[in-house]
Design a protein around this motif. Structure first.
Motif, PDB file in Angstrom:
ATOM      1  N   SER A  66       0.814  -1.220   0.000  1.00 49.47           N
ATOM      2  CA  SER A  66       0.000   0.000   0.000  1.00 49.47           C
ATOM      3  C   SER A  66       0.846   1.268   0.000  1.00 49.47           C
ATOM      4  O   SER A  66       0.337   2.355  -0.316  1.00 49.47           O
ATOM      5  CB  SER A  66      -0.937   0.022   1.214  1.00 49.47           C
ATOM      6  OG  SER A  66      -0.252   0.341   2.406  1.00 49.47           O
ATOM      7  N   ALA A  67       2.142   1.156   0.348  1.00 51.80           N
ATOM      8  CA  ALA A  67       3.004   2.343   0.411  1.00 51.80           C
ATOM      9  C   ALA A  67       4.444   1.929   0.122  1.00 51.80           C
ATOM     10  O   ALA A  67       5.353   2.159   0.922  1.00 51.80           O
ATOM     11  CB  ALA A  67       2.886   3.010   1.774  1.00 51.80           C
ATOM     12  N   PHE A  68       4.636   1.324  -1.031  1.00 49.54           N
ATOM     13  CA  PHE A  68       5.943   0.754  -1.359  1.00 49.54           C
ATOM     14  C   PHE A  68       7.048   1.807  -1.330  1.00 49.54           C
ATOM     15  O   PHE A  68       8.111   1.605  -0.728  1.00 49.54           O
ATOM     16  CB  PHE A  68       5.889   0.086  -2.733  1.00 49.54           C
ATOM     17  CG  PHE A  68       7.157  -0.646  -3.090  1.00 49.54           C
ATOM     18  CD1 PHE A  68       7.355  -1.945  -2.661  1.00 49.54           C
ATOM     19  CD2 PHE A  68       8.142  -0.032  -3.837  1.00 49.54           C
ATOM     20  CE1 PHE A  68       8.531  -2.626  -2.972  1.00 49.54           C
ATOM     21  CE2 PHE A  68       9.317  -0.700  -4.151  1.00 49.54           C
ATOM     22  CZ  PHE A  68       9.517  -1.996  -3.716  1.00 49.54           C
ATOM     23  N   ARG A  69       6.828   2.939  -1.971  1.00 50.93           N
ATOM     24  CA  ARG A  69       7.857   3.985  -2.011  1.00 50.93           C
ATOM     25  C   ARG A  69       8.194   4.478  -0.601  1.00 50.93           C
ATOM     26  O   ARG A  69       9.367   4.707  -0.258  1.00 50.93           O
ATOM     27  CB  ARG A  69       7.368   5.138  -2.885  1.00 50.93           C
ATOM     28  CG  ARG A  69       8.309   6.351  -2.985  1.00 50.93           C
ATOM     29  CD  ARG A  69       9.596   6.013  -3.709  1.00 50.93           C
ATOM     30  NE  ARG A  69      10.448   7.178  -3.858  1.00 50.93           N
ATOM     31  CZ  ARG A  69      10.581   7.878  -4.978  1.00 50.93           C
ATOM     32  NH1 ARG A  69       9.889   7.518  -6.055  1.00 50.93           N
ATOM     33  NH2 ARG A  69      11.386   8.906  -5.052  1.00 50.93           N
ATOM     34  N   ALA A  70       7.188   4.624   0.242  1.00 45.56           N
ATOM     35  CA  ALA A  70       7.423   5.075   1.610  1.00 45.56           C
ATOM     36  C   ALA A  70       8.239   4.065   2.397  1.00 45.56           C
ATOM     37  O   ALA A  70       9.041   4.434   3.264  1.00 45.56           O
ATOM     38  CB  ALA A  70       6.096   5.351   2.310  1.00 45.56           C
ATOM     39  N   VAL A  71       8.064   2.773   2.109  1.00 43.07           N
ATOM     40  CA  VAL A  71       8.846   1.744   2.789  1.00 43.07           C
ATOM     41  C   VAL A  71      10.318   1.853   2.392  1.00 43.07           C
ATOM     42  O   VAL A  71      11.209   1.795   3.251  1.00 43.07           O
ATOM     43  CB  VAL A  71       8.294   0.337   2.483  1.00 43.07           C
ATOM     44  CG1 VAL A  71       9.257  -0.745   2.980  1.00 43.07           C
ATOM     45  CG2 VAL A  71       6.936   0.151   3.133  1.00 43.07           C
ATOM     46  N   ILE A  72      10.597   2.012   1.110  1.00 45.43           N
ATOM     47  CA  ILE A  72      11.991   2.177   0.680  1.00 45.43           C
ATOM     48  C   ILE A  72      12.608   3.412   1.341  1.00 45.43           C
ATOM     49  O   ILE A  72      13.747   3.389   1.817  1.00 45.43           O
ATOM     50  CB  ILE A  72      12.097   2.291  -0.851  1.00 45.43           C
ATOM     51  CG1 ILE A  72      11.701   0.988  -1.519  1.00 45.43           C
ATOM     52  CG2 ILE A  72      13.529   2.654  -1.257  1.00 45.43           C
ATOM     53  CD1 ILE A  72      11.940   0.957  -3.002  1.00 45.43           C
ATOM     54  N   GLU A  73      11.848   4.490   1.369  1.00 44.75           N
ATOM     55  CA  GLU A  73      12.361   5.712   1.998  1.00 44.75           C
ATOM     56  C   GLU A  73      12.619   5.496   3.483  1.00 44.75           C
ATOM     57  O   GLU A  73      13.595   6.019   4.033  1.00 44.75           O
ATOM     58  CB  GLU A  73      11.368   6.859   1.776  1.00 44.75           C
ATOM     59  CG  GLU A  73      11.289   7.298   0.317  1.00 44.75           C
ATOM     60  CD  GLU A  73      10.165   8.278   0.051  1.00 44.75           C
ATOM     61  OE1 GLU A  73       9.317   8.468   0.966  1.00 44.75           O
ATOM     62  OE2 GLU A  73      10.131   8.861  -1.054  1.00 44.75           O
ATOM     63  N   GLY A  74      11.756   4.710   4.138  1.00 45.29           N
ATOM     64  CA  GLY A  74      11.987   4.393   5.535  1.00 45.29           C
ATOM     65  C   GLY A  74      13.248   3.575   5.727  1.00 45.29           C
ATOM     66  O   GLY A  74      14.022   3.800   6.665  1.00 45.29           O
ATOM     67  N   CYS A  75      13.476   2.622   4.821  1.00 47.38           N
ATOM     68  CA  CYS A  75      14.683   1.799   4.892  1.00 47.38           C
ATOM     69  C   CYS A  75      15.945   2.621   4.638  1.00 47.38           C
ATOM     70  O   CYS A  75      17.030   2.273   5.117  1.00 47.38           O
ATOM     71  CB  CYS A  75      14.604   0.652   3.887  1.00 47.38           C
ATOM     72  SG  CYS A  75      13.356  -0.601   4.272  1.00 47.38           S
ATOM     73  N   ALA A  76      15.809   3.699   3.881  1.00 47.78           N
ATOM     74  CA  ALA A  76      16.958   4.540   3.537  1.00 47.78           C
ATOM     75  C   ALA A  76      17.273   5.586   4.594  1.00 47.78           C
ATOM     76  O   ALA A  76      18.313   6.256   4.521  1.00 47.78           O
ATOM     77  CB  ALA A  76      16.706   5.233   2.194  1.00 47.78           C
ATOM     78  N   GLU A  77      16.410   5.721   5.598  1.00 50.73           N
ATOM     79  CA  GLU A  77      16.629   6.724   6.637  1.00 50.73           C
ATOM     80  C   GLU A  77      17.864   6.389   7.469  1.00 50.73           C
ATOM     81  O   GLU A  77      18.089   5.241   7.833  1.00 50.73           O
ATOM     82  CB  GLU A  77      15.420   6.799   7.577  1.00 50.73           C
ATOM     83  CG  GLU A  77      14.188   7.417   6.959  1.00 50.73           C
ATOM     84  CD  GLU A  77      13.001   7.372   7.914  1.00 50.73           C
ATOM     85  OE1 GLU A  77      13.114   6.731   8.992  1.00 50.73           O
ATOM     86  OE2 GLU A  77      11.970   7.970   7.590  1.00 50.73           O
ATOM     87  N   ALA A  78      18.649   7.408   7.778  1.00 52.88           N
ATOM     88  CA  ALA A  78      19.772   7.223   8.691  1.00 52.88           C
ATOM     89  C   ALA A  78      19.244   7.184  10.123  1.00 52.88           C
ATOM     90  O   ALA A  78      18.365   7.957  10.496  1.00 52.88           O
ATOM     91  CB  ALA A  78      20.765   8.368   8.535  1.00 52.88           C
ATOM     92  N   THR A  79      19.742   6.246  10.904  1.00 56.26           N
ATOM     93  CA  THR A  79      19.352   6.116  12.303  1.00 56.26           C
ATOM     94  C   THR A  79      20.599   6.016  13.165  1.00 56.26           C
ATOM     95  O   THR A  79      21.721   5.897  12.661  1.00 56.26           O
ATOM     96  CB  THR A  79      18.480   4.868  12.531  1.00 56.26           C
ATOM     97  OG1 THR A  79      19.284   3.690  12.300  1.00 56.26           O
ATOM     98  CG2 THR A  79      17.281   4.851  11.598  1.00 56.26           C
ATOM     99  N   GLU A  80      20.406   6.037  14.473  1.00 55.91           N
ATOM    100  CA  GLU A  80      21.544   5.929  15.384  1.00 55.91           C
ATOM    101  C   GLU A  80      22.238   4.584  15.223  1.00 55.91           C
ATOM    102  O   GLU A  80      23.470   4.490  15.265  1.00 55.91           O
ATOM    103  CB  GLU A  80      21.056   6.088  16.824  1.00 55.91           C
ATOM    104  CG  GLU A  80      22.177   6.100  17.858  1.00 55.91           C
ATOM    105  CD  GLU A  80      21.670   6.375  19.252  1.00 55.91           C
ATOM    106  OE1 GLU A  80      22.286   5.849  20.204  1.00 55.91           O
ATOM    107  OE2 GLU A  80      20.656   7.093  19.392  1.00 55.91           O
ATOM    108  N   ASP A  81      21.460   3.535  15.006  1.00 56.96           N
ATOM    109  CA  ASP A  81      22.032   2.202  14.825  1.00 56.96           C
ATOM    110  C   ASP A  81      22.561   1.976  13.416  1.00 56.96           C
ATOM    111  O   ASP A  81      23.410   1.110  13.200  1.00 56.96           O
ATOM    112  CB  ASP A  81      20.985   1.129  15.146  1.00 56.96           C
ATOM    113  CG  ASP A  81      20.579   1.152  16.610  1.00 56.96           C
ATOM    114  OD1 ASP A  81      21.399   1.559  17.444  1.00 56.96           O
ATOM    115  OD2 ASP A  81      19.429   0.783  16.900  1.00 56.96           O
TER     116      ASP A  81
END
Length: 217
Positions: A66-81
Protein backbone atom coordinates in the motif's frame (compact mmCIF):
# COMPACT_ATOMS: atom_id res chain seq x y z
CA UNK A 1 25.78 6.33 -20.60
CA UNK A 2 24.62 2.88 -19.45
CA UNK A 3 21.44 2.90 -17.37
CA UNK A 4 20.47 -0.12 -15.32
CA UNK A 5 16.88 -1.19 -16.01
CA UNK A 6 14.32 -3.23 -14.11
CA UNK A 7 14.38 -6.13 -16.67
CA UNK A 8 18.17 -6.38 -16.34
CA UNK A 9 17.82 -6.37 -12.57
CA UNK A 10 15.40 -9.31 -12.78
CA UNK A 11 17.86 -11.26 -14.90
CA UNK A 12 20.56 -10.57 -12.33
CA UNK A 13 18.41 -11.91 -9.49
CA UNK A 14 17.60 -15.00 -11.54
CA UNK A 15 21.36 -15.59 -11.86
CA UNK A 16 21.93 -15.13 -8.12
CA UNK A 17 23.38 -11.61 -8.30
CA UNK A 18 22.14 -8.49 -6.51
CA UNK A 19 23.18 -4.79 -6.49
CA UNK A 20 24.07 -2.41 -3.66
CA UNK A 21 25.43 1.13 -3.51
CA UNK A 22 28.26 2.16 -1.19
CA UNK A 23 26.10 4.92 0.26
CA UNK A 24 22.96 6.96 -0.37
CA UNK A 25 25.12 9.61 -2.04
CA UNK A 26 26.90 7.16 -4.35
CA UNK A 27 26.10 7.32 -8.05
CA UNK A 28 27.31 3.77 -8.70
CA UNK A 29 25.89 0.34 -8.00
CA UNK A 30 28.06 -2.69 -7.32
CA UNK A 31 27.10 -6.30 -8.02
CA UNK A 32 27.40 -9.00 -5.36
CA UNK A 33 27.52 -12.79 -5.67
CA UNK A 34 28.74 -14.01 -2.24
CA UNK A 35 30.50 -17.33 -1.87
CA UNK A 36 28.18 -18.02 1.08
CA UNK A 37 24.59 -16.82 0.83
CA UNK A 38 22.17 -16.01 3.60
CA UNK A 39 18.73 -17.59 3.51
CA UNK A 40 15.87 -17.90 5.98
CA UNK A 41 14.38 -21.41 5.72
CA UNK A 42 10.61 -21.07 5.53
CA UNK A 43 10.11 -24.42 7.28
CA UNK A 44 12.56 -23.60 10.06
CA UNK A 45 11.47 -20.09 10.98
CA UNK A 46 11.84 -19.31 14.69
CA UNK A 47 9.51 -16.94 16.55
CA UNK A 48 10.76 -15.97 20.01
CA UNK A 49 8.35 -16.11 22.95
CA UNK A 50 8.42 -12.32 23.43
CA UNK A 51 7.58 -11.78 19.77
CA UNK A 52 4.71 -14.25 20.00
CA UNK A 53 3.26 -12.12 22.79
CA UNK A 54 3.59 -9.02 20.61
CA UNK A 55 1.82 -10.77 17.74
CA UNK A 56 -0.97 -11.84 20.04
CA UNK A 57 -1.51 -8.22 21.13
CA UNK A 58 -1.71 -7.13 17.45
CA UNK A 59 -0.19 -3.67 18.08
CA UNK A 60 0.01 -2.78 14.37
CA UNK A 61 -2.24 -2.73 11.34
CA UNK A 62 -0.60 -4.89 8.67
CA UNK A 63 -0.79 -3.87 5.03
CA UNK A 64 0.85 -5.18 1.88
CA UNK A 65 1.92 -3.09 -1.12
CA UNK A 66 0.00 0.00 0.00
CA UNK A 67 3.00 2.34 0.41
CA UNK A 68 5.94 0.75 -1.36
CA UNK A 69 7.86 3.99 -2.01
CA UNK A 70 7.42 5.07 1.61
CA UNK A 71 8.85 1.74 2.79
CA UNK A 72 11.99 2.18 0.68
CA UNK A 73 12.36 5.71 2.00
CA UNK A 74 11.99 4.39 5.54
CA UNK A 75 14.68 1.80 4.89
CA UNK A 76 16.96 4.54 3.54
CA UNK A 77 16.63 6.72 6.64
CA UNK A 78 19.77 7.22 8.69
CA UNK A 79 19.35 6.12 12.30
CA UNK A 80 21.54 5.93 15.38
CA UNK A 81 22.03 2.20 14.83
CA UNK A 82 22.43 2.58 11.06
CA UNK A 83 24.03 5.95 10.22
CA UNK A 84 24.76 4.91 6.62
CA UNK A 85 22.57 3.21 4.04
CA UNK A 86 23.26 1.49 0.73
CA UNK A 87 19.98 2.71 -0.82
CA UNK A 88 20.64 5.48 -3.34
CA UNK A 89 18.43 7.17 -5.94
CA UNK A 90 18.97 4.40 -8.51
CA UNK A 91 17.84 1.77 -6.02
CA UNK A 92 14.68 3.76 -5.28
CA UNK A 93 13.98 4.14 -9.01
CA UNK A 94 14.69 0.53 -9.97
CA UNK A 95 12.70 -1.12 -7.22
CA UNK A 96 9.87 1.31 -7.79
CA UNK A 97 9.80 0.08 -11.40
CA UNK A 98 9.78 -3.53 -10.18
CA UNK A 99 6.86 -2.74 -7.91
CA UNK A 100 4.95 -1.12 -10.78
CA UNK A 101 5.36 -4.32 -12.81
CA UNK A 102 4.38 -6.64 -9.93
CA UNK A 103 7.81 -8.05 -9.06
CA UNK A 104 8.46 -6.16 -5.81
CA UNK A 105 6.38 -6.15 -2.66
CA UNK A 106 6.28 -4.42 0.70
CA UNK A 107 5.02 -5.48 4.10
CA UNK A 108 3.98 -2.54 6.25
CA UNK A 109 3.18 -1.91 9.92
CA UNK A 110 0.86 1.03 10.57
CA UNK A 111 -0.38 2.65 13.76
CA UNK A 112 -2.96 5.44 13.86
CA UNK A 113 -2.51 6.08 10.15
CA UNK A 114 1.29 6.36 10.37
CA UNK A 115 3.79 3.98 8.78
CA UNK A 116 5.96 2.75 11.68
CA UNK A 117 7.93 -0.07 10.09
CA UNK A 118 8.17 -2.56 7.30
CA UNK A 119 10.27 -4.28 4.69
CA UNK A 120 10.48 -4.78 0.94
CA UNK A 121 11.87 -7.26 -1.53
CA UNK A 122 11.62 -8.85 -4.97
CA UNK A 123 9.54 -11.90 -5.88
CA UNK A 124 10.27 -14.11 -8.89
CA UNK A 125 8.53 -17.45 -9.13
CA UNK A 126 8.87 -19.09 -5.73
CA UNK A 127 11.85 -17.00 -4.62
CA UNK A 128 11.60 -13.86 -2.51
CA UNK A 129 14.71 -11.70 -2.24
CA UNK A 130 14.55 -9.65 0.95
CA UNK A 131 16.18 -6.25 0.56
CA UNK A 132 15.82 -4.12 3.67
CA UNK A 133 13.63 -3.40 6.70
CA UNK A 134 13.11 -0.57 9.16
CA UNK A 135 11.36 0.27 12.43
CA UNK A 136 10.12 3.54 13.84
CA UNK A 137 8.49 1.71 16.75
CA UNK A 138 9.85 -1.21 18.73
CA UNK A 139 9.17 -4.55 17.11
CA UNK A 140 7.63 -3.23 13.90
CA UNK A 141 10.16 -4.76 11.49
CA UNK A 142 10.06 -8.08 13.39
CA UNK A 143 6.28 -8.22 13.09
CA UNK A 144 6.55 -7.40 9.38
CA UNK A 145 9.05 -10.24 8.90
CA UNK A 146 6.79 -12.77 10.60
CA UNK A 147 3.89 -11.73 8.38
CA UNK A 148 6.14 -11.95 5.31
CA UNK A 149 7.17 -15.51 6.14
CA UNK A 150 3.57 -16.49 6.83
CA UNK A 151 2.52 -15.13 3.44
CA UNK A 152 5.39 -16.76 1.55
CA UNK A 153 4.62 -20.15 3.09
CA UNK A 154 0.92 -19.86 2.26
CA UNK A 155 1.61 -18.67 -1.30
CA UNK A 156 3.89 -21.60 -2.11
CA UNK A 157 7.29 -19.89 -2.03
CA UNK A 158 10.35 -22.10 -1.52
CA UNK A 159 13.18 -19.62 -0.94
CA UNK A 160 13.62 -16.50 1.20
CA UNK A 161 16.97 -14.94 0.33
CA UNK A 162 18.44 -12.63 2.99
CA UNK A 163 21.71 -12.06 1.07
CA UNK A 164 23.78 -12.07 4.27
CA UNK A 165 23.19 -13.40 7.79
CA UNK A 166 23.15 -10.82 10.57
CA UNK A 167 22.87 -11.46 14.31
CA UNK A 168 19.31 -10.13 14.09
CA UNK A 169 18.29 -12.56 11.32
CA UNK A 170 20.05 -15.51 12.93
CA UNK A 171 17.56 -15.26 15.81
CA UNK A 172 14.83 -16.15 13.32
CA UNK A 173 16.77 -19.15 12.00
CA UNK A 174 18.75 -17.60 9.12
CA UNK A 175 21.66 -19.70 7.87
CA UNK A 176 24.46 -19.49 5.32
CA UNK A 177 24.77 -21.94 2.45
CA UNK A 178 27.44 -22.29 -0.26
CA UNK A 179 26.92 -20.47 -3.54
CA UNK A 180 26.44 -23.73 -5.45
CA UNK A 181 23.71 -24.89 -3.06
CA UNK A 182 22.05 -21.48 -3.22
CA UNK A 183 21.94 -21.58 -7.01
CA UNK A 184 20.44 -25.06 -6.92
CA UNK A 185 17.69 -23.91 -4.58
CA UNK A 186 17.17 -20.74 -6.59
CA UNK A 187 16.71 -22.65 -9.86
CA UNK A 188 14.13 -24.93 -8.26
CA UNK A 189 12.26 -22.02 -6.66
CA UNK A 190 12.13 -20.08 -9.92
CA UNK A 191 10.06 -22.86 -11.47
CA UNK A 192 7.24 -22.45 -8.95
CA UNK A 193 3.93 -20.72 -9.58
CA UNK A 194 3.00 -18.42 -6.70
CA UNK A 195 0.56 -15.63 -5.91
CA UNK A 196 1.92 -13.21 -3.31
CA UNK A 197 -1.28 -11.20 -3.12
CA UNK A 198 -3.79 -14.05 -3.13
CA UNK A 199 -3.37 -15.11 0.50
CA UNK A 200 -5.69 -15.17 3.51
CA UNK A 201 -3.21 -13.46 5.84
CA UNK A 202 -4.99 -14.29 9.09
CA UNK A 203 -5.06 -17.99 8.25
CA UNK A 204 -1.46 -17.88 7.02
CA UNK A 205 -0.26 -16.29 10.26
CA UNK A 206 -2.20 -18.77 12.39
CA UNK A 207 -0.64 -21.68 10.48
CA UNK A 208 2.87 -20.29 10.93
CA UNK A 209 2.48 -19.64 14.64
CA UNK A 210 0.95 -23.07 15.23
CA UNK A 211 3.92 -24.68 13.48
CA UNK A 212 6.22 -22.55 15.68
CA UNK A 213 4.55 -23.84 18.83
CA UNK A 214 2.04 -21.07 19.49
CA UNK A 215 -1.51 -22.43 19.72
CA UNK A 216 -4.41 -20.42 18.27
CA UNK A 217 -5.79 -17.82 20.70
Amino acid sequence: MFTLSAPLLLRAYAAGIFPMAESAESRELHWFDPERRGILPLDGFHVARSLRKTLRRCPFELRFDSAFRAVIEGCAEATEDRPKTWINDDIVRLYGDLFDTGFAHSVECWRDGRLVGGLYGVAIGGAYFGESMFSRETGASKVALVHLVARLRAAGFALLDTQFVTEHLSRFGAIEIPRTEYRRRLAAAMERKTDFRGVDQQAALADLLESAGMPPS
